[in-house]
Design a protein around this motif. Structure first.
Motif, PDB file in Angstrom:
ATOM      1  N   ILE A 176     -10.331  35.513 -19.930  1.00 52.30           N
ATOM      2  CA  ILE A 176     -11.299  34.936 -20.616  1.00 52.30           C
ATOM      3  C   ILE A 176     -11.011  33.528 -21.253  1.00 52.30           C
ATOM      4  O   ILE A 176      -9.708  33.356 -21.629  1.00 52.30           O
ATOM      5  CB  ILE A 176     -11.805  35.708 -21.808  1.00 52.30           C
ATOM      6  N   PHE A 177     -11.806  32.418 -21.278  1.00 47.60           N
ATOM      7  CA  PHE A 177     -11.519  31.154 -21.707  1.00 47.60           C
ATOM      8  C   PHE A 177     -12.759  30.757 -22.599  1.00 47.60           C
ATOM      9  O   PHE A 177     -13.764  31.285 -22.758  1.00 47.60           O
ATOM     10  CB  PHE A 177     -11.748  30.152 -20.469  1.00 47.60           C
ATOM     11  N   LEU A 178     -12.303  29.796 -23.465  1.00 49.03           N
ATOM     12  CA  LEU A 178     -13.307  29.006 -24.285  1.00 49.03           C
ATOM     13  C   LEU A 178     -13.874  28.119 -23.472  1.00 49.03           C
ATOM     14  O   LEU A 178     -13.400  27.353 -22.903  1.00 49.03           O
ATOM     15  CB  LEU A 178     -12.675  28.463 -25.274  1.00 49.03           C
ATOM     16  N   ALA A 179     -15.276  28.052 -23.667  1.00 47.14           N
ATOM     17  CA  ALA A 179     -16.121  27.146 -22.957  1.00 47.14           C
ATOM     18  C   ALA A 179     -16.800  26.054 -23.827  1.00 47.14           C
ATOM     19  O   ALA A 179     -17.516  26.721 -24.845  1.00 47.14           O
ATOM     20  CB  ALA A 179     -17.198  27.567 -22.013  1.00 47.14           C
ATOM     21  N   ALA A 180     -16.582  24.776 -23.696  1.00 44.53           N
ATOM     22  CA  ALA A 180     -17.301  23.810 -24.511  1.00 44.53           C
ATOM     23  C   ALA A 180     -17.963  22.854 -23.937  1.00 44.53           C
ATOM     24  O   ALA A 180     -17.641  22.552 -22.792  1.00 44.53           O
ATOM     25  CB  ALA A 180     -16.314  23.519 -25.497  1.00 44.53           C
ATOM     26  N   PRO A 181     -19.167  22.336 -24.533  1.00 43.82           N
ATOM     27  CA  PRO A 181     -20.065  20.969 -23.889  1.00 43.82           C
ATOM     28  C   PRO A 181     -18.821  19.973 -23.435  1.00 43.82           C
ATOM     29  O   PRO A 181     -17.887  19.730 -24.196  1.00 43.82           O
ATOM     30  CB  PRO A 181     -20.702  20.842 -24.911  1.00 43.82           C
ATOM     31  N   ALA A 182     -19.317  19.195 -22.359  1.00 38.96           N
ATOM     32  CA  ALA A 182     -18.336  18.222 -22.014  1.00 38.96           C
ATOM     33  C   ALA A 182     -18.434  17.276 -22.988  1.00 38.96           C
ATOM     34  O   ALA A 182     -17.246  16.399 -22.956  1.00 38.96           O
ATOM     35  CB  ALA A 182     -19.042  17.708 -20.775  1.00 38.96           C
TER      36      ALA A 182
END
Length: 310
Positions: A176-182
């Motif tokens: 599982i990863f942290l996903a953030a806006p570009a």
């Protein structure tokens, strides 16, 4: 006839009896059925006892059928044919062994895993029709238990599955990863500590999805309740919202190929690191279904290919 008087007359005994009547002696019957002569003789002797009338006489070392045995043979043939039709109709009613397999899967597995399995299945069983249903972990588990799906491909934990009744074939583990806006300013030189994102807004899957359960667990460890802007019912919608800058989220690694150029991905720091186990699940009482056996075989090949490429 009272069933109690016939409860020792089994289909196995009848099969041995019918083969004996066809072959004419014990040795040839034993060879045809891959049994010992003693087993054949015992089956015929106990059948005669259960029928409660003479079926055979001994002439020298040979066992010769009496008229009563030929009469019984006629009815045995009718009974076994009727039972064969009954079993076939029961399987049709249950959807077992037909030209159609109903498979449930998570949305995220339609990117690579499910297409690979489907292509392999079409090579193994070209005439098989696959019906695909997508939903949350909870929804798919309920549909499997209700018999509206034949197999499901989901993320599992020990508490999800009754291993006494369900067959589980592991495919792979997923981080599982942290996903953030570009557009977000992130420190990409270190692992992501969720406590550093206390003031950020988040988007999440709805309850019942595997990634939602991991989301809840990770923030429980971090010691705070994240501000969730919205909850959605599929992972593609969730990541589209991240792309649009609506918020952050937690995402399984299997989505990286599609979104790594439009979403920033950070590996979580040690306290929050977790994996999902992706597996094929089906009812144990269906393990002899040829369609499910083909799916399981394809699943093993897929899992092996992932290990070789790791």
């Amino acid at each position: 006839m009272n069933p109690v008087t016939t409860n020792d007359i089994t289909f196995r005994k009848l099969a041995i009896f019918m083969t004996f009547m066809e072959k004419g002696n014990i040795a040839r019957t034993a060879e045809a059925l891959e049994l010992s002569g003693v087993s054949v003789h015992r089956a015929l002797h106990t059948l005669e006892e259960n029928v409660r009338c003479p079926l055979f006489i001994h002439k020298g070392r040979n066992l010769v059928a009496l008229p009563a045995a030929w009469t019984l043979l006629e009815y045995c043939q009718e009974v076994t044919q009727l039972m064969a039709r009954g079993l076939e109709e029961a399987r049709k009613t249950a959807g077992v062994g037909q030209g159609r397999l109903r498979v449930g899967t998570l949305y995220s597995l339609t990117l690579e895993t499910v297409p690979r399995l489907i292509m392999g299945m079409k090579l193994r069983r070209p005439d098989l029709e696959l019906d695909l249903t997508m939903g949350s972990n909870d929804t798919l588990l309920h549909m499997l238990e209700d018999g509206t799906l034949d197999a499901i491909i989901i993320s599992i934990s020990e508490s999800d599955i009754d291993r006494n009744n369900m067959e589980v074939l592991p495919l792979f583990h997923d981080d599982i990863f942290l996903a953030a806006p570009a557009s977000a300013s992130l420190n990409t030189d270190s692992l992501a500590d969720l406590r550093d994102y206390r003031d950020q807004k988040f988007v999440s899957l709805a309850e019942g999805f595997a990634t939602y359960a991991g989301f809840q667990e990770a923030f429980h460890i971090a010691g705070f309740e994240p501000e969730i802007v919205t909850r959605v019912n599929d992972i593609f919608s969730m990541l589209s919202l991240v792309q649009a800058g609506v918020g952050f989220t937690l995402m399984p690694g299997r989505m990286k190929k599609v979104y790594e150029s439009s979403v920033q991905l950070l590996k979580l720091s040690q306290p929050y690191q977790m994996q999902q186990l992706i597996a094929i699940v089906f009812s144990r009482n269906r393990e002899q279904d040829p369609n499910l056996r083909a799916l399981a075989a394809e699943g093993r090949m897929y899992a092996r290919s992932l290990e070789e490429n790791a």
